[in-house]
Write a protein that holds these residues in place. Structure first.
Motif, PDB file in Angstrom:
ATOM      1  N   PRO A 314      98.449  65.982  51.356  1.00 10.78           N
ATOM      2  CA  PRO A 314      98.487  66.501  50.019  1.00 10.78           C
ATOM      3  C   PRO A 314     100.064  66.691  49.777  1.00 10.78           C
ATOM      4  O   PRO A 314     100.909  67.168  50.883  1.00 10.78           O
ATOM      5  N   TRP A 315     100.282  66.765  48.657  1.00  8.82           N
ATOM      6  CA  TRP A 315     101.863  66.925  48.111  1.00  8.82           C
ATOM      7  C   TRP A 315     101.813  68.463  47.103  1.00  8.82           C
ATOM      8  O   TRP A 315     100.712  69.104  47.160  1.00  8.82           O
ATOM      9  N   LYS A 322      95.589  71.303  42.335  1.00  9.27           N
ATOM     10  CA  LYS A 322      94.508  70.307  42.468  1.00  9.27           C
ATOM     11  C   LYS A 322      93.547  70.523  43.684  1.00  9.27           C
ATOM     12  O   LYS A 322      92.310  70.587  43.406  1.00  9.27           O
ATOM     13  N   GLY A 323      93.944  71.135  44.778  1.00 12.95           N
ATOM     14  CA  GLY A 323      93.194  71.144  45.826  1.00 12.95           C
ATOM     15  C   GLY A 323      92.741  70.045  46.471  1.00 12.95           C
ATOM     16  O   GLY A 323      93.271  68.929  45.880  1.00 12.95           O
ATOM     17  N   TYR A 324      92.382  69.876  47.850  1.00 14.96           N
ATOM     18  CA  TYR A 324      92.377  68.619  48.425  1.00 14.96           C
ATOM     19  C   TYR A 324      91.530  69.009  49.601  1.00 14.96           C
ATOM     20  O   TYR A 324      91.148  69.961  50.312  1.00 14.96           O
ATOM     21  N   TYR A 331      87.531  71.253  52.439  1.00 16.29           N
ATOM     22  CA  TYR A 331      88.059  71.697  51.037  1.00 16.29           C
ATOM     23  C   TYR A 331      89.118  72.879  51.071  1.00 16.29           C
ATOM     24  O   TYR A 331      88.708  73.866  51.491  1.00 16.29           O
ATOM     25  N   GLU A 332      90.172  72.413  50.771  1.00 20.87           N
ATOM     26  CA  GLU A 332      91.256  73.476  50.714  1.00 20.87           C
ATOM     27  C   GLU A 332      91.592  73.823  49.165  1.00 20.87           C
ATOM     28  O   GLU A 332      91.686  73.042  48.513  1.00 20.87           O
TER      29      GLU A 332
END
Length: 518
Positions: A314-315, A322-324, A331-332
């Motif tokens: 993730p960037w 956006k979350g990832y 899920y974060e």
């Protein structure tokens, strides 16, 4: 609303003062940690060979270490007092966790360690050779172990676990002392820091030894010192790189924003490439320049981060908006979704305190339950959705500091493998231009040491305690003019101390150790 009562100039000046003290302090710490172990190795050689020249060699390096250690203590005392003077909110909020290792370090570093050093320095005339070697070894081990405590506390700030929040006292309380101190993250950080300190100390010894070879003095002393230091350097370099790989993976898991800033990328994907360097800038937002970059290693960043060439990394935009899905397939939520629950937690905690004061137990229980439901987002409540850039560390500083650190750290082992080979083959004193280059490698080692501090601490911003306590909520309620005044006062004092140390060391070096004389 928070910006109306938070004096950001106070926060900035408090940060600047602490950074100033920490960077000056770190000039002296790794030299002491490393040189004491090199001295212990030299003393072991002295016992094995019985060569009196080794005794003179040891005493010379001990003298330089003593000068450095005195300045180390002076800067560390000021650094620790700043937790109370400039960062009292932080000290209150996590004092139960941070204070314990800090107190133990004081006991180890400034009482036991100082006593053992005194025995080591003045025990030559009272102790047998073997007894003195045992004291030197114990001092070396004890000096390095004293670093565990502060590094464990710092590791906890980067990844806070094993504590619980007490809403009545408004502070976090430690659940398991030994888990905090000896967590895998803390132990890896300790090994990484001390091994890099050995590299720094070895570079210092090699610099001084090369100076003697350039002057055609003390050639036997210089060569022996170079062989011990460069061999020690190569072993320490291996440990440094292994621990850095582990540390990088921990950053990827627990501090993704730090990794994103180090790589200066804003949108992540699977199998991401590793960029080697940058060649021009391009603004993509009014607050933050993006870096467009050159040669790349396909999929290598995914592998270095998660040991998987196809892993998603993730960037900045993923983390903010956006979350990832993280490395554990959990899920974060993006930061922007955590701000509102954080504000609810802050308000619920305030209402809970007010209800307790009014003896309204039912309302207090309701508000406490609401707080606990949103507690994980508590720290995010101090930020504003309209200023998401506050969550982003200084990307250009992080990007260039990290790459410079990596390139310098990669080059140093090869430089000192070369000097070890030249010393063994007896060609070193005949290559005067190489001696000058090797003297300059100490400056590279110094730069390397300071840059990892920048990457570690700037990358954690805007948090004092990761995802829990913002830096802007950590300062003391003091007049910013007082912080400005002490900043320039400390700048003057520290600069004077460094100049004094350099003059004393240069004077000691110019007097020649006279080891080669019978």
């Amino acid at each position: 609303m928070l910006d109306m009562w938070i004096d950001m100039s106070l926060v900035d000046w408090s940060r600047a003062q602490f950074a100033l003290t920490a960077l000056y302090h770190w000039i002296f710490v790794p030299l002491t940690l490393g040189i004491i172990f090199i001295i212990a190795i030299m003393e072991w050689i002295y016992i094995k060979t019985g060569d009196k020249k080794w005794e003179k060699t040891i005493k010379f390096w001990m003298k330089l270490m003593a000068i450095n250690f005195a300045i180390w203590v002076a800067t560390w005392i000021i650094l620790e007092f700043e937790f109370g003077t400039n960062w009292s909110n932080y000290s209150w909020f996590v004092g139960d966790i941070f204070g314990a290792p800090l107190a133990i370090e004081w006991i180890m570093a400034f009482f036991l360690e100082s006593v053992m050093m005194a025995v080591m320095f003045w025990g030559w005339w009272k102790l047998s050779k073997k007894a003195h070697l045992r004291v030197t070894r114990a001092t070396a081990i004890w000096t390095n172990l004293s670093a565990i405590w502060i590094l464990s506390a710092n590791a906890w700030m980067q990844y806070p676990v094993w504590m619980q929040f007490n809403p009545d006292l408004m502070r976090n309380e430690m659940v398991d002392f030994w888990q905090v101190i000896f967590s895998p993250i803390a132990m890896n950080k300790f090994l990484h820091v001390v091994s890099s300190s050995y590299v720094y100390a070895a570079a210092f010894i090699i610099m001084v030894s090369c100076y003697y070879l350039l002057k055609w003095r003390e050639k036997d002393f210089a060569k022996k010192s170079i062989i011990v230091a460069s061999t020690f350097w190569l072993v320490a370099s291996i440990v440094t790189w292994i621990t850095w790989d582990i540390h990088a993976k921990e950053i990827s898991k627990h501090q993704p924003m730090k990794l994103a800033a180090m790589e200066a990328l804003y949108d992540g994907w699977n199998g991401i490439w590793l960029k080697l360097w940058a060649y021009f800038w391009k603004d993509i937002a009014p607050w933050m320049p993006k870096i467009s970059m050159s040669p790349e290693l396909p999929k290598w960043l995914s592998f270095l981060a998660f040991s998987d060439f196809n892993a998603f990394v993730p960037w900045i935009n993923d983390i903010l908006y956006k979350g990832y899905t993280n490395y554990e397939w959990v899920y974060e939520r993006p930061y922007i979704e955590r701000i509102e629950p954080g504000k609810i937690a802050i308000q619920a905690l305030y209402d809970y305190k007010q209800a307790k004061k009014a003896w309204n137990e039912s309302l207090a229980a309701e508000k406490l339950a609401l707080f606990k439901a949103n507690e994980k987002d508590f720290g995010f409540g101090y930020f504003d959705k309209n200023h998401m850039e506050e969550f982003i560390p200084n990307v250009p500083l992080m990007f260039w500091s990290f790459r410079t650190m990596v390139w310098v750290g990669s080059a140093l082992p090869f430089l000192f493998l070369i000097i070890l080979i030249f010393t063994y083959t007896g060609k070193i004193e005949n290559n005067r231009w190489l001696l000058k280059v090797w003297m300059l490698t100490f400056l590279l080692a110094f730069l390397w040491q300071e840059l990892w501090r920048v990457v570690a601490e700037v990358g954690r911003q805007p948090w004092t305690v990761q995802n829990m306590l913002p830096t802007k909520m950590s300062t003391s309620h003091v007049d910013v003019r007082a912080v400005k005044t002490t900043f320039f006062l400390f700048l003057t004092i520290f600069t004077a101390l460094i100049i004094a140390e350099f003059k004393i060391m240069i004077s000691a070096i110019k007097k020649w150790p006279k080891v080669d004389e019978k």
